[in-house]
Design an enzyme around this catalytic site. Sequence first.
Site, short mmCIF file in Angstrom:
data_model
loop_
_atom_site.label_atom_id
_atom_site.label_comp_id
_atom_site.label_asym_id
_atom_site.label_seq_id
_atom_site.Cartn_x
_atom_site.Cartn_y
_atom_site.Cartn_z
N GLY A 150 0.81 -1.20 0.00
CA GLY A 150 0.00 0.00 0.00
C GLY A 150 0.85 1.26 0.00
N CYS B 199 -3.49 10.93 10.74
CA CYS B 199 -2.57 11.86 10.06
C CYS B 199 -2.88 13.32 10.36
CB CYS B 199 -2.60 11.60 8.56
SG CYS B 199 -4.25 11.51 7.84
N HIS C 30 -1.64 17.27 3.66
CA HIS C 30 -2.81 17.81 4.33
C HIS C 30 -2.51 19.23 4.83
CE1 HIS C 30 -4.56 13.99 3.91
NE2 HIS C 30 -4.63 13.59 5.17
#
Length: 341
Positions: A13, A129, A242
């Site tokens: 992943g 996160c 982000h």
Amino acid sequence: MNGYRVAIVGATGLVGGEFIKVLEQRKFPVSNLKLYASDRSAGKKLYFNRQEYEVLETTPDSFREVDIAFFSAGSDISRYFSPIAAKSGAVVIDNSAAFRMDEDVPLVIPEVNPDDISRHKGIIANPNCSTIQMVVALNPLHLASPIKRIIVTTFQSVSGTGSAAIEELTQQSKQILSGDTVVPHVYPHQIAYNTLPHIDIFLDNAYTKEEWKMVEETRKIMHASDIAISATCVRVPVFTGHSEAINVEFTDSISPDDARRLLSQTPGVRVLDDPTINLYPTPWMATGTDDTYVGRIRRDISTPNSLVMWVVADNIRKGAALNAVQIAEEMIHRDWLKGDR
């Protein structure tokens, strides 16, 4: 000490690949590496330190002779295999939400609460996160003047959802520019050229699960159950990184200059804040880097003792893989992790 026997679960992943990259770049002392994934990914070949490794299917026997196991394969996999790995003698650092709010599992950001690692019982949780970068930026200020209230709006990239979301944003962008019809699959609505105020499921209180994670995790990590927190989490058409607009109210006044000084002295934080030359953090420049970036620090003119700031970080790196590896490094530094002798 020759090194540590390391396993990565979810190696194929996005975060799994970043685990491999971070371990290699930081020269983590790996004496033996095992890469695991689902049966669909078994047989794939990945590289670490120029050596080829075959990805194996994760089974209950996967964790024999493993010192540390990094998990990033989803909550269901973590709930099943993490206790097995811990019972086999491995220390699990889990990137899923499976154990974050378990009172017996420490939830750790090494720059903030490294002492919590010492009370682990085989499993350590990696925070969400969006929580990580916010707390890394706020904790130095909290130590100077306790935080009373946080209002945060996040602008979260599609990599937080995984490879399929990156592919969907790429494909939709091409379709729109070509005048073709867009049919969303990963998200409930088109993500290209759009924003979605919806990350994870909606709860009974009308917040999303992602927003509620930020509330509960922040209080647990900072050992501050009385901080008032409200979050709005938004998915934006950005591939990686982000961003967060944060309004924070303190017990006592902290000037923007004091905040810049404190943050500039904080490991893992970089202040980029000079509006006269358009200097402020962006997700594009944060991608692939380790730091949490802070800019646009200014007084909140609506509330006393309050600041507003803009915080950006690479969500796959500091928001996931790097933070987990830093936990392991902290354990090594304090001699809390047995290795392959």
